[in-house]
Design an enzyme around this catalytic site. Structure first.
Site, PDB file in Angstrom:
ATOM      1  N   HIS A  20     108.389  56.384 -96.356  1.00 30.10           N
ATOM      2  CA  HIS A  20     109.485  56.508 -95.398  1.00 30.10           C
ATOM      3  C   HIS A  20     110.673  55.613 -95.766  1.00 30.10           C
ATOM      4  CE1 HIS A  20     110.275  58.880 -91.997  1.00 30.10           C
ATOM      5  NE2 HIS A  20     109.959  58.066 -91.020  1.00 30.10           N
ATOM      6  N   ASN A  62     113.437  55.333 -85.662  1.00 35.69           N
ATOM      7  CA  ASN A  62     113.832  56.166 -84.525  1.00 35.69           C
ATOM      8  C   ASN A  62     114.995  55.597 -83.722  1.00 35.69           C
ATOM      9  OD1 ASN A  62     112.342  54.047 -83.504  1.00 35.69           O
ATOM     10  ND2 ASN A  62     111.302  55.260 -81.944  1.00 35.69           N
ATOM     11  N   ASP A  87     114.047  59.987 -97.063  1.00 37.94           N
ATOM     12  CA  ASP A  87     112.881  60.690 -97.580  1.00 37.94           C
ATOM     13  C   ASP A  87     112.785  62.067 -96.942  1.00 37.94           C
ATOM     14  OD1 ASP A  87     112.248  58.998 -95.162  1.00 37.94           O
ATOM     15  OD2 ASP A  87     110.468  60.266 -95.207  1.00 37.94           O
ATOM     16  N   ASN A 108     112.562  61.354 -87.814  1.00 36.89           N
ATOM     17  CA  ASN A 108     113.003  60.576 -86.657  1.00 36.89           C
ATOM     18  C   ASN A 108     114.326  59.845 -86.884  1.00 36.89           C
ATOM     19  OD1 ASN A 108     110.886  61.301 -84.983  1.00 36.89           O
ATOM     20  ND2 ASN A 108     109.575  59.623 -85.685  1.00 36.89           N
TER      21      ASN A 108
END
Length: 209
Positions: A20, A62, A87, A108
């Protein structure tokens, strides 16, 4: 014209080499990265170079949009002058792609940015990390990992040594592509870099078609 590059990742040492955090890892491949004077600003690490701005939000994925909105508002940057480096599980490992607007793919960080800016009409530089399901060794993870990992576990797990070797030239090429996008305009690069087939793998057949 681009004015702001946003590199997505999660803060904290345990997330540093997660899939991520591919956006942050690409930032580290920038030739000028070692001499950039990052400062704490906009709940992020921020660098301003003349008319160009670089942002690494230091909030969790997020909440990235809050940081992006703060920087964009302060410098009066339009949404279409922003490029987000992130990503992408829908692209095979070893692939990089340029895109404008479109869907968010369940990411997110992108969701947060769209919610904060009120639009998804920003540029994206997408780094393929592949999916955990239906993977085979050499193409994004072991069979055992594929059986046991959901999407959240997958993106929050570290790249393997073999994957890192594949991604090193991808990050380097992506960093060069980002510089070109700032200087020449991202729209000029779309014909070559909009396709998912832009595979940059080290060894033949290590990318999925």
């Amino acid at each position: 014209m681009l004015r702001l590059a946003v590199f997505l990742g999660n803060p904290g040492i345990k997330y540093r080499r997660n899939r991520h955090n591919a956006g942050w890892m690409l930032a580290e491949a920038l030739e000028i990265y070692p001499v950039l004077n990052w400062q704490d600003k906009f709940r992020a690490l921020y660098v301003g170079l003349e008319k160009y701005h670089f942002l690494k939000p230091q909030v969790y994925m997020n909440l990235s949009g809050k940081s992006v909105l703060a920087a964009a508002s302060f410098y009066k940057i339009n949404i279409d002058e922003i490029i987000v480096v992130h990503d992408d599980i829908e692209l095979p490992l070893g692939t990089i792609s340029l895109k404008f607007s479109g869907g968010l793919g369940g990411h997110n960080g992108l969701r947060s940015i769209k919610a904060s800016l009120g639009s998804a009409d920003f540029w994206r530089l997408r780094i393929g990390i592949g999916r955990p399901d239906d993977r085979v060794p050499g193409k994004g993870g072991s069979i055992e990992a594929s059986r046991n990992a959901g999407i959240a576990d997958w993106v929050l797990s570290n790249f393997t040594a073999a994957e890192t070797e594949i991604l090193t030239p991808v990050f380097n090429t992506g960093a060069e592509l980002l510089v070109k996008a700032f200087t020449a305009g991202p729209e000029t690069l779309l014909p070559e870099w909009a396709k998912k087939s832009a595979c940059l793998c080290v060894e033949e057949n290590t990318c999925l078609d």
